[in-house]
Motif scaffolding. Structure first.
Motif, PDB file in Angstrom:
ATOM      1  N   TRP A 151       0.973  -1.253  -0.110  1.00 24.43           N
ATOM      2  CA  TRP A 151       0.049  -0.062  -0.061  1.00 24.43           C
ATOM      3  C   TRP A 151       0.820   1.194  -0.022  1.00 24.43           C
ATOM      4  CZ3 TRP A 151      -0.466   3.834   3.655  1.00 24.43           C
ATOM      5  CH2 TRP A 151      -1.488   4.948   3.396  1.00 24.43           C
ATOM      6  N   ALA A 152       1.860   1.356   1.011  1.00 25.25           N
ATOM      7  CA  ALA A 152       2.764   2.434   1.115  1.00 25.25           C
ATOM      8  C   ALA A 152       3.527   2.625  -0.488  1.00 25.25           C
ATOM      9  CB  ALA A 152       3.858   2.036   2.007  1.00 25.25           C
ATOM     10  N   LEU A 153       4.249   1.545  -0.900  1.00 27.63           N
ATOM     11  CA  LEU A 153       4.733   1.669  -2.394  1.00 27.63           C
ATOM     12  C   LEU A 153       4.038   2.214  -3.277  1.00 27.63           C
ATOM     13  CD1 LEU A 153       6.917  -1.418  -2.050  1.00 27.63           C
ATOM     14  CD2 LEU A 153       7.505   0.896  -1.356  1.00 27.63           C
ATOM     15  N   ARG A 154       2.744   1.588  -3.479  1.00 28.04           N
ATOM     16  CA  ARG A 154       1.650   2.052  -4.338  1.00 28.04           C
ATOM     17  C   ARG A 154       1.264   3.388  -4.243  1.00 28.04           C
ATOM     18  NH1 ARG A 154      -1.769  -1.845  -2.891  1.00 28.04           N
ATOM     19  NH2 ARG A 154      -3.390  -0.511  -2.007  1.00 28.04           N
ATOM     20  N   ASN A 155       1.586   3.989  -3.210  1.00 27.05           N
ATOM     21  CA  ASN A 155       1.106   5.361  -3.004  1.00 27.05           C
ATOM     22  C   ASN A 155       2.300   6.159  -3.028  1.00 27.05           C
ATOM     23  OD1 ASN A 155      -1.659   6.014  -2.225  1.00 27.05           O
ATOM     24  ND2 ASN A 155      -1.535   4.175  -1.074  1.00 27.05           N
ATOM     25  N   GLY A 156       3.496   5.576  -3.684  1.00 28.43           N
ATOM     26  CA  GLY A 156       4.579   6.620  -3.670  1.00 28.43           C
ATOM     27  C   GLY A 156       5.803   6.653  -2.843  1.00 28.43           C
ATOM     28  N   VAL A 183      -8.736  10.208   2.869  1.00 25.35           N
ATOM     29  CA  VAL A 183      -8.332  11.426   3.420  1.00 25.35           C
ATOM     30  C   VAL A 183      -7.182  11.997   2.375  1.00 25.35           C
ATOM     31  CG1 VAL A 183      -6.948  12.363   5.278  1.00 25.35           C
ATOM     32  CG2 VAL A 183      -8.465  10.808   5.780  1.00 25.35           C
ATOM     33  N   LEU A 184      -6.406  11.171   1.952  1.00 25.51           N
ATOM     34  CA  LEU A 184      -5.281  11.562   0.829  1.00 25.51           C
ATOM     35  C   LEU A 184      -5.808  12.189  -0.318  1.00 25.51           C
ATOM     36  CD1 LEU A 184      -2.696   8.760   0.834  1.00 25.51           C
ATOM     37  CD2 LEU A 184      -2.277  10.750   2.012  1.00 25.51           C
ATOM     38  N   ASN A 185      -6.904  11.627  -0.788  1.00 30.39           N
ATOM     39  CA  ASN A 185      -7.587  11.984  -2.019  1.00 30.39           C
ATOM     40  C   ASN A 185      -8.403  13.446  -1.630  1.00 30.39           C
ATOM     41  OD1 ASN A 185      -6.795  10.047  -3.561  1.00 30.39           O
ATOM     42  ND2 ASN A 185      -8.619   8.712  -2.912  1.00 30.39           N
ATOM     43  N   GLY A 186      -8.583  13.809  -0.605  1.00 32.74           N
ATOM     44  CA  GLY A 186      -9.525  14.888   0.013  1.00 32.74           C
ATOM     45  C   GLY A 186      -8.450  16.093  -0.040  1.00 32.74           C
TER      46      GLY A 186
END
Ligand code: PLP
Length: 359
Positions: free
Chosen positions: A276-281, A355-358
């Protein structure tokens, strides 16, 4: 009562309602047969979780006390501390404040300990105790016990090996007898999934025999005192009974889950969180191969506004970690252990992503 946020910090960890309920069991006398039955059940249950026949002591205080107990019962010459984060560093300070001869094998935060370095230090002959933290909670680093066990068996059989497994015991498989760990320490607020303030440890014959040779141990931390009461299936002082009821409950849950499934669950949650962390850069904080199965420490490569995320997650009912001490904001941790199951983790990461998307 106010609803508190669900915890995804690396301790205290989330305590589920069924476990919380067990803490309300009515009190029993601590010198009664019913206490001894409870003690024995917990003692033998912990032995199974640790793959050991070593004696188990239950103590009604934080694990930090067991750091000191280990030193008091074992140190004649000196202690070698491997230091790769906040807790291992603090433990070395305990040696200092107790007045023991000690030295530290220092690593940059994020690194795991290396048996070759330990070998180099132990070769000096100055130490009779090796103190190391298996799972550095501050950095999410799991150090390799196997290679240290091999080193000690091969070259330093007289060294007393003390391992802090505060954030790994009951979440990561540790085979105490096979590895020949003399003292394995944990408190209950991490992978055991109980409130803080209670600790457990396993003590080998080698360490117990060393303890018998030691003087001026005081009373509270003396393993000979612990043993006298263990033989009666009791504790030296009045124990925290809610913790004992809680441990009994958790051990029942562990038995139902099965040990191998429990270790696999923690590993699966760790893999999911790392991906998940890696997918999110983002990047992982620990050196490659030393990532913990109970805590994922994420390097905040993308410079997410951690304070803002924390604020919104709190509004949504979740308590996140913002990074330990000097790492605050630069790296943050997600705990996935004990009473946190895959569905809890998925819920948390989904909300985190919202939250990140917002932002
Ligand atoms: N060791 C490690 C690795 C920890 O993470 C902690 C607490 O977070 C401790 C020791 C201290 O435990 P306690 O607060 O039970 O004394």
């Amino acid at each position: 009562m106010k609803d508190f946020p669900k915890l995804f910090i690396p301790g205290p960890t989330h305590v589920s309602n069924e476990v919380l309920d067990s803490l309300k069991t009515p009190q029993i006398g601590h010198r009664t047969p019913e206490l001894s039955v409870l003690f024995k059940e917990i003692h033998d249950g912990i032995q199974k979780v640790l793959y050991t026949k070593n004696r188990i002591y239950l103590v009604s205080h934080a694990a930090t006390g067991l750091w000191e107990a280990g030193l008091v019962n074992a140190t004649k010459k000196g202690v070698l501390h491997t230091v790769n984060g906040a807790f291992s560093s603090k433990w070395a300070l305990v040696s200092k404040s107790c007045g023991y001869e000690y030295d530290v094998l220092d690593y940059e935060w994020g690194m795991g300990t290396k048996s070759e370095d330990i070998d180099r230090k132990l070769a000096s002959g100055k130490f009779d105790v090796l103190a190391m933290v298996h799972n550095e909670t501050s950095t999410g680093v799991k150090s390799d016990l196997e290679s240290v066990a091999n080193l000690l068996k091969e070259k330093y059989p007289d060294i007393i090996w003390i391992v802090d497994a505060v954030s790994s015991m009951a979440g990561i498989k540790i085979e105490v007898d096979r590895l020949e760990i003399d003292l394995l320490i944990s408190s209950t607020q991490k992978a055991w999934g109980l409130p803080a303030g209670f600790s457990v440890c396993s003590v080998s014959d080698k360490l117990f025999n060393r303890s018998k040779e030691m003087h001026n141990k005081g009373y509270f931390f003396d393993f000979e005192v612990y043993e006298k009461y263990r033989l009666k299936s009791q504790t030296p002082t009045t124990p925290s009974l809610p913790h004992m009821f809680g441990l009994s409950k958790i051990l029942g849950l562990i038995e139902k889950e099965g040990l191998e499934s429990r270790w696999a669950r923690h590993l699966e949650m760790a893999h999911y969180t790392r991906d998940w962390a890696l997918r999110n850069g983002q990047l992982l904080f620990p050196e490659n191969g030393c990532e913990s199965e109970t805590i994922t420490c994420i390097r905040n490569e993308r410079e997410w506004d951690i304070n803002k995320i924390n604020e919104i997650l709190l509004q949504k009912g979740f308590r996140m970690d913002r990074g330990y001490g000097p790492l605050r904001g630069k790296a943050f941790r997600i705990a996935h252990m004990g009473n946190v199951y895959m569905e809890d983790l998925l819920e948390y990461l989904n909300v985190f992503e919202e939250v990140l998307n917002g932002l």
